[in-house]
Design a protein around this motif. Structure first.
Motif, mmCIF file in Angstrom:
data_model
loop_
_atom_site.group_PDB
_atom_site.id
_atom_site.type_symbol
_atom_site.label_atom_id
_atom_site.label_comp_id
_atom_site.label_asym_id
_atom_site.label_seq_id
_atom_site.Cartn_x
_atom_site.Cartn_y
_atom_site.Cartn_z
ATOM 1 N N ASP A 195 0.818 -1.210 0.000
ATOM 2 C CA ASP A 195 0.000 0.000 0.000
ATOM 3 C C ASP A 195 0.852 1.261 0.000
ATOM 4 O O ASP A 195 0.476 2.278 -0.593
ATOM 5 N N GLU A 196 2.018 1.183 0.634
ATOM 6 C CA GLU A 196 2.914 2.333 0.677
ATOM 7 C C GLU A 196 3.932 2.306 -0.457
ATOM 8 O O GLU A 196 4.157 3.312 -1.131
ATOM 9 N N LEU A 197 4.548 1.156 -0.688
ATOM 10 C CA LEU A 197 5.624 1.061 -1.663
ATOM 11 C C LEU A 197 5.126 0.958 -3.102
ATOM 12 O O LEU A 197 5.771 1.464 -4.024
ATOM 13 N N GLY A 198 4.010 0.277 -3.300
ATOM 14 C CA GLY A 198 3.559 -0.024 -4.657
ATOM 15 C C GLY A 198 3.419 1.182 -5.564
ATOM 16 O O GLY A 198 3.995 1.212 -6.665
ATOM 17 N N PRO A 199 2.643 2.213 -5.179
ATOM 18 C CA PRO A 199 2.502 3.373 -6.071
ATOM 19 C C PRO A 199 3.827 4.054 -6.367
ATOM 20 O O PRO A 199 4.079 4.457 -7.519
ATOM 21 N N ALA A 200 4.686 4.165 -5.362
ATOM 22 C CA ALA A 200 5.985 4.817 -5.582
ATOM 23 C C ALA A 200 6.852 3.991 -6.529
ATOM 24 O O ALA A 200 7.547 4.545 -7.398
ATOM 25 N N ILE A 201 6.833 2.680 -6.380
ATOM 26 C CA ILE A 201 7.619 1.823 -7.267
ATOM 27 C C ILE A 201 7.105 1.943 -8.707
ATOM 28 O O ILE A 201 7.892 2.064 -9.654
ATOM 29 N N MET A 202 5.793 1.915 -8.905
ATOM 30 C CA MET A 202 5.248 2.031 -10.256
ATOM 31 C C MET A 202 5.650 3.359 -10.898
ATOM 32 O O MET A 202 6.014 3.406 -12.081
ATOM 33 N N ARG A 203 5.586 4.428 -10.137
ATOM 34 C CA ARG A 203 5.966 5.734 -10.703
ATOM 35 C C ARG A 203 7.450 5.764 -11.037
ATOM 36 O O ARG A 203 7.854 6.362 -12.037
ATOM 37 N N ARG A 204 8.263 5.099 -10.231
ATOM 38 C CA ARG A 204 9.692 5.049 -10.507
ATOM 39 C C ARG A 204 9.966 4.264 -11.801
ATOM 40 O O ARG A 204 10.818 4.651 -12.600
ATOM 41 N N THR A 205 9.243 3.162 -11.998
ATOM 42 C CA THR A 205 9.475 2.365 -13.195
ATOM 43 C C THR A 205 9.111 3.117 -14.472
ATOM 44 O O THR A 205 9.704 2.886 -15.529
ATOM 45 N N ALA A 206 8.125 4.001 -14.370
ATOM 46 C CA ALA A 206 7.658 4.726 -15.551
ATOM 47 C C ALA A 206 8.368 6.063 -15.738
ATOM 48 O O ALA A 206 8.234 6.686 -16.792
ATOM 49 N N GLY A 207 9.091 6.487 -14.730
ATOM 50 C CA GLY A 207 9.698 7.816 -14.777
ATOM 51 C C GLY A 207 10.974 7.883 -15.607
ATOM 52 O O GLY A 207 11.490 6.891 -16.047
#
Length: 207
Positions: A195-207
């Motif tokens: 819940d905490e890491l998932g959104p940040a990880i996804m944004r990092r992969t797409a950034g």
């Protein structure tokens, strides 16, 4: 390409994302709209018909309760990039997200057999990506059994995407999940630490 034409193309892509889910819905997700009366293979063929596009999109909107209007400006640039990704691009983002989530486990590998298992499951390039983003890694994971390692990494990547989907405004995340086949890792409730890491990880992969 001019700035004006780039903007027009981006607007058209967002409009299609909101209004025409039949263009991108995964066939088994569409089959669910017919309550088992139509199989995914036939659904895939139906999706190739321009004549049926509007009717199928209306059916998807109704079945999944999709919001009819979503302002593009209400979604950040990076989240729009993820939202507009194709199913193939999403699958690659999921692989990268899973690898990043496992970065601590990759970094602390000392046994040759463990390193070989990661190399076989992810490949050297993806391991390098994971280590470069270790600040977002999840907790250490048990590696055995090796033959399931690749699947487990992908499932954790799907959990990252599922967490990102649930962090979006109504209608955005659900539309994105419809691009991929049903999977509990993607569709079930989001648990800690995803819940905490998932959104940040996804944004990092797409950034």
């Amino acid at each position: 390409m001019s700035t004006a034409s780039q903007s027009t193309g981006a607007d058209a892509g967002w409009d299609a994302f909101v209004a025409q889910p039949a263009l991108y819905v995964e066939p088994s997700r569409l089959a669910a709209c017919f309550d088992g009366m139509v199989d995914p293979e036939l659904c895939a063929r139906l999706q190739t018909s321009r004549r049926l596009e509007e009717r199928l999109s209306d059916l998807i909107h109704s079945r999944y309760g999709l919001a009819r209007t979503i302002a593009a400006e209400d979604v950040s640039d990076i989240d729009r990039l993820i939202a507009l990704a194709s199913s193939e691009q999403l699958a690659e983002l999921v692989r990268r997200a899973g690898a990043i989530y496992w970065a601590n486990s990759i970094a602390n590998t000392v046994r040759a057999a463990d390193a070989a298992a990661f190399d076989a499951a992810l490949g050297e390039t993806l391991c390098v990506v994971a280590l470069a983003n270790r600040d977002l890694s999840g907790p250490m994971q048990p590696l055995a059994p090796y033959e399931q390692l690749g699947r487990r990494v992908i499932e954790d990547g799907l959990r990252c995407l599922g967490a990102w989907c649930r962090a979006q405004s109504p209608g955005v995340g659900l539309r994105v999940s419809l691009k991929l086949a049903p999977n509990p890792a993607l569709d079930d409730a989001v648990n800690s630490p995803f819940d905490e890491l998932g959104p940040a990880i996804m944004r990092r992969t797409a950034g």
